[in-house]
Design a protein around this motif. Structure first.
Motif, PDB file in Angstrom:
ATOM      1  N   PHE A  29       0.632  -1.017   0.134  1.00 12.78           N
ATOM      2  CA  PHE A  29      -0.046  -0.042  -0.067  1.00 12.78           C
ATOM      3  C   PHE A  29       0.899   1.279   0.202  1.00 12.78           C
ATOM      4  N   CYS A  30       0.376   2.374  -0.527  1.00 15.23           N
ATOM      5  CA  CYS A  30       1.048   3.636  -0.435  1.00 15.23           C
ATOM      6  C   CYS A  30       0.114   4.577   0.089  1.00 15.23           C
ATOM      7  N   ILE A  31       0.278   5.480   0.900  1.00 14.95           N
ATOM      8  CA  ILE A  31      -0.441   6.713   1.436  1.00 14.95           C
ATOM      9  C   ILE A  31       0.565   7.835   1.330  1.00 14.95           C
ATOM     10  N   PRO A  32       0.395   8.978   0.336  1.00 19.85           N
ATOM     11  CA  PRO A  32      -1.110   8.903  -0.507  1.00 19.85           C
ATOM     12  C   PRO A  32      -0.482   8.222  -1.851  1.00 19.85           C
ATOM     13  N   GLY A  33       0.688   8.249  -2.122  1.00 19.34           N
ATOM     14  CA  GLY A  33       1.028   7.604  -3.492  1.00 19.34           C
ATOM     15  C   GLY A  33       0.793   8.627  -4.709  1.00 19.34           C
ATOM     16  N   ASN A  34       0.720   8.194  -5.819  1.00 20.35           N
ATOM     17  CA  ASN A  34       0.274   8.997  -7.026  1.00 20.35           C
ATOM     18  C   ASN A  34      -0.003   8.181  -8.050  1.00 20.35           C
ATOM     19  N   SER A  35      -0.288   8.429  -9.230  1.00 21.28           N
ATOM     20  CA  SER A  35      -0.911   7.666 -10.272  1.00 21.28           C
ATOM     21  C   SER A  35       0.107   6.816 -10.880  1.00 21.28           C
ATOM     22  N   GLY A  36       1.393   7.128 -10.694  1.00 24.06           N
ATOM     23  CA  GLY A  36       2.278   6.043 -11.331  1.00 24.06           C
ATOM     24  C   GLY A  36       2.319   4.725 -10.311  1.00 24.06           C
ATOM     25  N   ILE A  37       2.406   5.333  -9.105  1.00 22.39           N
ATOM     26  CA  ILE A  37       2.718   4.286  -7.994  1.00 22.39           C
ATOM     27  C   ILE A  37       1.449   3.403  -7.751  1.00 22.39           C
ATOM     28  N   SER A  38       0.206   3.777  -8.537  1.00 20.90           N
ATOM     29  CA  SER A  38      -0.921   3.098  -8.272  1.00 20.90           C
ATOM     30  C   SER A  38      -0.853   1.928  -9.382  1.00 20.90           C
TER      31      SER A  38
END
Ligand code: AMP
Ligand code: GLY
Length: 422
Positions: A29-38
Motif C-alpha cells: 500500500f502507499c499513502i497517499p502515492g500517485n498515479s504512477g505508484i498506483s
C-alpha cells in the motif's frame, strides 16, 4: 508481508518497485502515492500526517512494516508513534531525525565529534549576520536551521544578494519558523556526492553512493532544487576515496550516535563535498535521497524488503548488499518554473504509451491520471531512470524517453552524468 509506504514522490515509487520484487511481499500500500505508484501498489487517499489514522490503517490491513519516505513525517514523529504501538517502522524517530531537521543540531553534532565539515557561525538576528558577511569574502553560504523542502540553502556570489537573502529570512520571514535561526557556513569547493548507510541497533550496512545534480540548469547553474538527476557509479569516485569516507565520516558518525545514545533505525544519507583536503559533510538526511534513491534501487540486486524489514527490527547486521556494476542514471523532468512558480494540470503527452522495460523505469513524482492521460501536479514530475552496463547506452536510453515525451511545459537538464566522461 503486507507493507505500507508513506509518501508520494518518485523516491517512493522506486521504493515500492523495489519492495514489490521481493518474494516476501504479499500486499503493498502507499499513502497517499500517485498515479504512477498506483500501477504497482494500492494507493490510499489518507493524510500521512495523521498518525492515528495511519495506525488504524495498519491494524485493519495487518501491516508488517511501514516505510517512511519523506523527512516531514519523520519530523512530526510518525516513527515514534507507530513504534510505541508495536508496528515496525523503517525511518528514525524524531530525536535521531534532528540530524536532518535542524541544520544547527547537525553542525553541533559534527563539530563536537570532530567529523570533517565546514566552519560555521550561528545567528538569530539580521544585524549580527550582516556584520558577519561584511567581514568575509564571497561566496556566502546561508542556511536556515529548519526544514525548507530543499530550498533553505542559499549560495550568494556577492554581498548585496546575501543581504537580500538575510532580509527575506529575518524581515519578510520567508521561511517562517524554519528561518528563526540560521547558519553562515564556510564555502566548500569540490564535487558533491551522496552516500547511504542502513543503520539500526545491531549494526550498519553501506548501500552505496550516487552523484546528485542539485542545480536547475546545465553545468550546475541556476537555483538549488531538490535534485534534477543522479547517476552512479562514477569514475570520479575511487576505492581510496570510498575508504576515506568510511573511516573519516561513516564510522565516526555511527560511533558518535552510539556514544550519545541516539537510537537510529533507517537509512543515513551523508551529503558530502569532496574537497582537496578530503571529504566533508555538508548535511545529513534521515531518509533516502530523491533522485539518488531511484538510481540506487534500480541497481540493487539484493532483496530490498528484507533489508528494510531487518533494519526496522534491529537485524540489519544479518543482511548483505549486492549492488550491480551497471550504470544507472536518473533524469528528472520538472514543470517549467520549478523551483519557483509553475502551472499544474498540464497534459504530459505520450506518457501513457511509454512502458517500463527491464532496464528503464519511469518513476512518477507528481502526476494524476484522467481518461487514460497523465497530467502534472507538482514541481518534479517524473524520474526517468535507466540502467545499462554500457554508460553511454544508459544515458541515451533515458534521454530518448524524454525526447519521446517531448513535454512543452517541462524542463530537464541534458548534462546528467556528463561529469563522468569529462
Ligand atoms: P544542503 O541542503 O545542505 O545539501 O545544501 C544544498 C546544496 O547547497 C548542496 O547540495 C550544495 O550544492 C550547496 N552547499 C551546501 N553547503 C555548502 C557549502 N558549505 N559549500 C558549498 N556549497 C554548499
Ligand atoms: N537529492 C537530495 C535530497 O534528497 O535531499
Amino acid at each position: 508481508m503486507n507493507i505500507l509506504v508513506l509518501g508520494s514522490g518518485a523516491r517512493e515509487h522506486a521504493i515500492c518497485w523495489g519492495i514489490k520484487k521481493s518474494p516476501k511481499c504479499k500486499k503493498i500500500f502507499c499513502i497517499p502515492g500517485n498515479s504512477g505508484i498506483s500501477k504497482i501498489a494500492k494507493c490510499v487517499d489518507l493524510n500521512p500526517q495523521k498518525k492515528n489514522t495511519i495506525y488504524k490503517f495498519c491494524k485493519i490491513n495487518k501491516i508488517d512494516l511501514v516505510v517512511v519516505g519523506p523527512e516531514n513525517l519523520l519530523e512530526i514523529g510518525i516513527s515514534d508513534y507507530l513504534k510505541k504501538k508495536f508496528i515496525p517502522v523503517f525511518g528514525p524517530e524524531k530525536r535521531a531525525s534532528r540530524l536532518e531537521t535542524s541544520k544547527l543540531y547537525a553542525k553541533k553534532f559534527l563539530k563536537r565529534n570532530n567529523i570533517p565539515t565546514g566552519d560555521y557561525s550561528e545567528f538569530s538576528k539580521i544585524k549580527e549576520s550582516i556584520k558577519c558577511i561584511s567581514n568575509r569574502e564571497p561566496p556566502y553560504v546561508i542556511k536556515v536551521d529548519g526544514l525548507a523542502s530543499g530550498k533553505g540553502v542559499m549560495i550568494c556570489r556577492d554581498i548585496n544578494s546575501a543581504k537580500k537573502v538575510l532580509e527575506d529570512i529575518f524581515v519578510k520571514k520567508k521561511f517562517g519558523e524554519a528561518g528563526k535561526k540560521i547558519i553562515i557556513e564556510e564555502f566548500l569547493e569540490g564535487f558533491e556526492m551522496s552516500f547511504f548507510t542502513f543503520l539500526d541497533e545491531s549494526g550498519s550496512l553501506d548501500l552505496g553512493y550516487a552523484l546528485d545534480h542539485k542545480k536547475l540548469f546545465n553545468n550546475d547553474k541556476g537555483p538549488n532544487t531538490g535534485g534534477m538527476g543522479a547517476f552512479a557509479p562514477s569514475k570520479l569516485v575511487s576505492k581510496e576515496l570510498l575508504k576515506k569516507i568510511k573511516h573519516q565520516i561513516i564510522v565516526p558518525t555511527i560511533n558518535s550516535l552510539k556514544k550519545e545514545r541516539i537510537v537510529y533505525r533507517g537509512i543515513i544519507f551523508f551529503g558530502l563535498i569532496i574537497t582537496k583536503s578530503g571529504p566533508k559533510v555538508i548535511e545529513y538526511n534521515a531518509r533516502f535521497g530523491d533522485p539518488e534513491c531511484q538510481t540506487l534501487i534500480q541497481r540493487l540486486d539484493s532483496d530490498l524488503l528484507e533489508i528494510l524489514h531487518a533494519t526496522a527490527n534491529d537485524k540489519v547486521k544479518n543482511c548483505k548488499i549486492k549492488l550491480s556494476q551497471d550504470y544507472s542514471i536518473c533524469v528528472v523532468l520538472s514543470s517549467k518554473g520549478y523551483p519557483g512558480k509553475f502551472g499544474i494540470n498540464k497534459l504530459i503527452p505520450n506518457l501513457e504509451k511509454l512502458k517500463d522495460t527491464k532496464n528503464i523505469n519511469i518513476f512518477h513524482a507528481a502526476t494524476t491520471k484522467k481518461n487514460e492521460k497523465y497530467f502534472s501536479n507538482g514541481g518534479r514530475v517524473l524520474s526517468i531512470t535507466s540502467r545499462h552496463k554500457n554508460y553511454k547506452k544508459a544515458r541515451q536510453n533515458a534521454y530518448n524517453y524524454l525526447k519521446k515525451i517531448n513535454w512543452k511545459y517541462g524542463h530537464y537538464r541534458d548534462d546528467i552524468g556528463e561529469k563522468n566522461i569529462k
